[in-house]
Design an enzyme around this catalytic site. Sequence first.
Site, short mmCIF file in Angstrom:
data_model
loop_
_atom_site.label_atom_id
_atom_site.label_comp_id
_atom_site.label_asym_id
_atom_site.label_seq_id
_atom_site.Cartn_x
_atom_site.Cartn_y
_atom_site.Cartn_z
N ASP A 1 -33.18 -43.84 40.59
CA ASP A 1 -31.65 -43.64 40.32
C ASP A 1 -31.32 -44.81 39.47
OD1 ASP A 1 -29.18 -43.38 40.75
OD2 ASP A 1 -29.22 -43.25 42.88
N SER B 1 -23.88 -40.37 47.32
CA SER B 1 -23.54 -40.64 45.92
C SER B 1 -21.80 -41.15 46.08
CB SER B 1 -23.36 -39.48 45.14
OG SER B 1 -23.14 -39.67 43.87
N HIS C 1 -31.55 -39.80 41.85
CA HIS C 1 -30.30 -39.76 42.19
C HIS C 1 -29.95 -38.30 42.70
CE1 HIS C 1 -26.03 -40.98 43.10
NE2 HIS C 1 -25.63 -39.57 42.72
#
Length: 307
Positions: free
Chosen positions: A251, A153, A281
């Site tokens: 995501d 991330s 995600h």
Amino acid sequence: MPLHPEVATFLATLPPPPAGPLDPVAMRAAEEAQVPPVEERLPLHAVEDLTAHTATGDVPVRVYTPTAADRHGLLVYFHGGAFFLGSLETHDHVARSLAKETGLKVVSVGYRRAPEAAFPAGLDDCYAVTRWAAEQGEELHWDGTTLALAGDSSGGTFVAAVAARAHDDGFDRITHQVLYHPSLDLDFDEDRYASLRENAVGYGLETAGLKPFNAFYLDSGADPADPLVSPVKRKDLSGLPPALVVTAEFDPMRDEGELYGRRLREAGVTATVSRYAGAGHGFVQHFSWIPEYHRVFTETRDFLTRR
């Protein structure tokens, strides 16, 4: 394929987000409360908390040694958390799995976070620890071969930014960059990528949440037009280390990660883009215990050892 059933079941149990502004202190405490005790974590040969004395100051790091071998390659890991969440503790299980499956010594970086630390403090810490790891190679028992970067991330943002910064500075020791469902374009205009519309609602992280979650970082001085903030905006990607870019089917940020992989290849950089079906995600942090997703660590191993 649809969202993985175990992920869907978990998401269905979550309460709606609280009204009002985000409270970083409360959110961090809630994350830390979910960390299992040490005795329940994946065992390794050694896990040691150290302080990296760097040009930016003292940075806490946690070093994971997978085996009793005299020397290991190194992997420097940057945790995710929208630049204000995450810690050495919340991502301890990710670092342990990376060490076990790759056989590399992992250096996890406890970088400074927004909003308390303004941009580019966190990025500076990640870059400084990467250089520290190379400089302290003898003390870390580095074998002098692999010096990889990995992050999930927002940690993936730092991976790409550190790789670019190192290239510009002539620091050529980084051998690989591994980005897990990375955030690479902090311009959250929904018209920029189809995934921002296709995966806007119902898959955990939602498109409407991107701006408020990243506001602490952006409000601290991080400009989305700056390639060190949005690495996909860097004009020249040539000369960067080979990359593994892992994306998740559901995501909202899927397409910017895949664009980064394509642009690397167009610039002559070896790049593999691997999309995980049925995933949303954050699956590397939250759902890597599911066998289909735990293979992300063996895929990382295979990428790092590929000739």
